[in-house]
Scaffold this active site. Structure first.
Site, short mmCIF file in Angstrom:
data_model
loop_
_atom_site.label_atom_id
_atom_site.label_comp_id
_atom_site.label_asym_id
_atom_site.label_seq_id
_atom_site.Cartn_x
_atom_site.Cartn_y
_atom_site.Cartn_z
N LYS A 73 0.86 -1.19 0.00
CA LYS A 73 0.00 0.00 0.00
C LYS A 73 0.89 1.23 0.00
CE LYS A 73 -1.93 2.69 2.91
NZ LYS A 73 -1.76 3.89 2.07
N GLU A 133 9.91 1.44 10.54
CA GLU A 133 10.93 2.48 10.33
C GLU A 133 10.20 3.81 10.40
OE1 GLU A 133 12.85 1.28 6.68
OE2 GLU A 133 13.86 -0.37 7.70
N CYS A 170 13.57 11.19 6.47
CA CYS A 170 13.56 10.76 7.87
C CYS A 170 14.92 10.96 8.53
CB CYS A 170 13.15 9.30 7.96
SG CYS A 170 14.19 8.23 6.95
N GLU A 204 9.45 16.32 15.16
CA GLU A 204 9.84 16.17 13.75
C GLU A 204 9.04 17.14 12.89
OE1 GLU A 204 8.66 12.64 11.51
OE2 GLU A 204 10.70 12.50 10.72
P1 NAD Z 1 2.36 8.35 7.56
O1 NAD Z 1 2.63 7.63 8.82
O2 NAD Z 1 1.31 9.39 7.55
O3 NAD Z 1 1.95 7.33 6.39
C1 NAD Z 1 2.79 6.26 5.99
C2 NAD Z 1 1.94 5.17 5.37
O4 NAD Z 1 1.09 4.60 6.38
C3 NAD Z 1 1.00 5.67 4.28
O5 NAD Z 1 0.93 4.68 3.26
C4 NAD Z 1 -0.32 5.81 5.01
O6 NAD Z 1 -1.46 5.76 4.16
C5 NAD Z 1 -0.25 4.60 5.93
N1 NAD Z 1 -1.14 4.66 7.11
C6 NAD Z 1 -1.55 5.76 7.78
N2 NAD Z 1 -2.33 5.38 8.83
C7 NAD Z 1 -2.38 4.02 8.81
C8 NAD Z 1 -3.00 3.05 9.64
N3 NAD Z 1 -3.71 3.39 10.72
N4 NAD Z 1 -2.84 1.75 9.32
C9 NAD Z 1 -2.09 1.39 8.26
N5 NAD Z 1 -1.48 2.27 7.43
C10 NAD Z 1 -1.62 3.56 7.71
O7 NAD Z 1 3.76 8.94 7.10
P2 NAD Z 1 4.08 9.87 5.84
O8 NAD Z 1 3.59 11.25 6.12
O9 NAD Z 1 3.63 9.19 4.58
O10 NAD Z 1 5.68 9.85 5.83
C11 NAD Z 1 6.46 10.71 6.59
C12 NAD Z 1 6.96 10.01 7.84
O11 NAD Z 1 7.68 8.85 7.49
C13 NAD Z 1 7.94 10.86 8.64
O12 NAD Z 1 7.66 10.73 10.01
C14 NAD Z 1 9.29 10.24 8.31
O13 NAD Z 1 10.29 10.44 9.27
C15 NAD Z 1 8.92 8.81 8.17
N6 NAD Z 1 9.92 8.08 7.39
C16 NAD Z 1 10.74 7.20 8.04
C17 NAD Z 1 11.74 6.53 7.32
C18 NAD Z 1 12.66 5.56 8.01
O14 NAD Z 1 13.32 4.81 7.31
N7 NAD Z 1 12.76 5.56 9.33
C19 NAD Z 1 11.86 6.75 5.96
C20 NAD Z 1 11.00 7.65 5.34
C21 NAD Z 1 10.02 8.31 6.06
#
Ligand code: NAD
Length: 489
Positions: free
Chosen positions: A180, A256, A290, A391
């Site tokens: 997804k 992650e 991130c 963040e």
């Molecule tokens: P997000 O948590 O809003 O969404 C990530 C994914 O999770 C999306 O596909 C979203 O639709 C899905 N999602 C949201 N709620 C969900 C739920 N309840 N159940 C299942 N899936 C759900 O994050 P974002 O805004 O897309 O990305 C930014 C974040 O990602 C930042 O916090 C960043 O630091 C982090 N990030 C971490 C890494 C790492 O390797 N540690 C890498 C890239 C981004």
């Protein structure tokens, strides 16, 4: 500039069929450069999520993929990587339009890394050694059978690179998957899935469903007992929800998550390296990374000189149409995110911070329709301010001073997050001492963003749960099994 590819309606891929949402609902994906419509995307329902799991389950329980030898699977994954290379420009442009990713970054870093993810894990599995311990008439060894059906949930900031960081090891170890992608950036996942089918990946092995988090399509992906592993990259808040959803079935989760990493510059560092690297560590990808070094810690004895040079370089960065390779970065992902980033700049001012450059949306003719925000440098805050602790995920650098090594480490480790540490020093002893004491999944010394995929990747505290990469991916995507046989003479 390269020509823009046509985009069309974006459907789910379930068991080899391209399908709309079960109730026909869609959502829009738009270009953050000018907010133009790029496509209408299937808005996945819980039924779509469950169907995708059924397809992945059947492909795992009855299909050829888990039964192939690692070498046979590697051959197909290499063919997929070749397709990615052949379509590098097209995939890069899709990434650039859908997520505002700078075209240089897409073409020369992220899409090549997609191909590398596939080749690396294909070869890793084909060449990995297994343990075997002969002990008199006993022979003990380990098997690594695939775990089963893997849900992969990915974010928008490096869409296909991070999606394949999950899919590539999951597939290489013999699992089947449901991906997804983030709703902001659905386009490259579908094009990739098409290419994978063309390259010979059996139907049902990779399924793609689109939509939002919460109860709809993502519900079954995290709470259906037929799912054997969940690999997630995204925010720490979402990670907690996923862990809660997975807990009743005891489904292992690799998470992650977010970061607020310290970038520490000592007076003995080579500033010709430290200044441009520190710029890249926060403003590369617009700070929507991130691993960004979003807390810049500078030794007080060089604060004046360093900050002058750093701020001058930040002012020179070109922010504009991400399709133009002359621009350093493009827009932020969406209006809501721009508002969040700006709200932190306002918060910083109310906390006593001084804006050295940037700090307000770019609204000139060329950028008025998009979500453009300039590199922003803020000084005068302490590490206990909210600006320094939370963040922001945007081009906002918080600058803090320190005098001693111990003080620098104390500030660096005083954070709910523990994803990365970036250090600039010419003192080798200091470098090793600090790497050993840093609360961070990755430490870079005199460099940034280099990754060897054999090493563990992940974070401490709110930044993550578990590690992936090399043998760490094997631990997660397989069900390691001990076998002991008594040999009769
Ligand atoms: P997000 O948590 O809003 O969404 C990530 C994914 O999770 C999306 O596909 C979203 O639709 C899905 N999602 C949201 N709620 C969900 C739920 N309840 N159940 C299942 N899936 C759900 O994050 P974002 O805004 O897309 O990305 C930014 C974040 O990602 C930042 O916090 C960043 O630091 C982090 N990030 C971490 C890494 C790492 O390797 N540690 C890498 C890239 C981004």
């Amino acid at each position: 500039m390269t020509a823009v590819p046509e985009t069309s309606d974006v459907k789910h891929l379930i068991g080899g069929d391209w399908r709309p949402a079960s109730d026909g609902a869609t959502f829009e994906t738009r270009d953050p450069h000018d907010d133009s419509l790029l496509g209408n995307v299937a808005r996945g329902t819980a039924a779509d999520g469950a169907d995708a799991i059924t397809a992945a389950r059947e492909a795992f329980d009855e299909g050829p993929w888990p039964r192939m030898s690692p070498k046979e699977r590697a051959k197909i994954l290499h063919a997929v990587a070749d397709k990615v290379d052949e379509h590098r420009e097209e995939l890069s442009l899709l990434e650039t339009r859908d997520g505002g990713k700078g075209i240089n970054q897409a073409q020369h870093a992220e899409i090549p890394r997609v191909a590398h993810n596939l080749r690396f894990f294909a070869d890793y599995v084909a060449m990995a050694a297994n343990e075997a311990y002969p002990d008199g008439d006993l022979l003990s060894y380990t098997l690594y059978p695939p775990a089963g059906v893997v849900s992969a949930i990915s974010p928008w900031n490096a869409p296909l690179m991070l999606a394949t960081w999950k899919i590539a090891p999951a597939l290489a170890f013999g699992n089947t998957t449901v991906l997804k992608p983030a709703p902001q950036t659905p386009l490259t996942a579908n094009r990739f899935a098409q290419l994978a089918l063309e390259a010979g990946l059996p139907e049902g092995v990779l399924n793609v469903v689109h939509g939002f988090g919460g109860e709809a399509v993502a519900g079954p992906l995290t709470s259906d007992p037929r799912v054997d592993r969940i690999t997630f990259t995204g925010s720490s808040a979402t990670g907690v929800r996923i862990l809660q959803a997975a807990a009743p079935n005891h489904t292992p989760v690799s998470a992650e998550m977010g970061g607020k990493s310290a970038n520490i510059v000592f007076a003995d560092a080579d500033l010709d390296v430290a200044v441009p690297m520190s710029i890249r560590a926060i403003f590369g990808g617009n700070g929507q990374v991130c691993l960004s070094g979003s807390r810049l810690l500078v030794q007080n004895s060089i604060m004046g000189e360093f900050l002058d040079r750093f701020t001058d370089e930040a002012k020179k960065l070109t922010v504009g149409d991400p399709k133009d390779p002359a621009n350093f970065v493009g827009p932020l992902i969406e209006q809501k995110h721009l508002e969040k980033v700006h709200s932190y700049v306002e918060l910083a001012e109310s906390e006593g911070g001084k804006i050295l450059t940037g700090g307000s949306r770019l609204t000139d003719d060329a950028r008025a329709k998009g979500f453009y925000y300039p590199p922003t440098v803020i000084a005068g805050l302490t590490n206990d301010s909210r600006t320094a602790r939370e963040e922001i995920f945007g081009p906002v650098e918080t600058v803090l001073g320190f005098d001693t090594e111990d003080e620098a480490l104390r500030i660096a480790n005083d954070s709910p997050y523990g994803l990365a540490g970036i250090l600039f020093t010419d003192n080798l002893n200091r470098a090793h001492r600090m790497a050993a004491r840093w609360k961070a999944g990755t430490v870079w010394i005199n460099t940034f963003f280099e990754r060897d995929l054999r090493l563990p990747f992940g974070g401490e505290g709110s930044s993550g749960l578990g590690r992936e990469g090399g043998q760490y991916s094997r631990e997660f995507f397989t069900e390691p099994r001990a076998v002991t046989i008594r040999l009769r003479s």
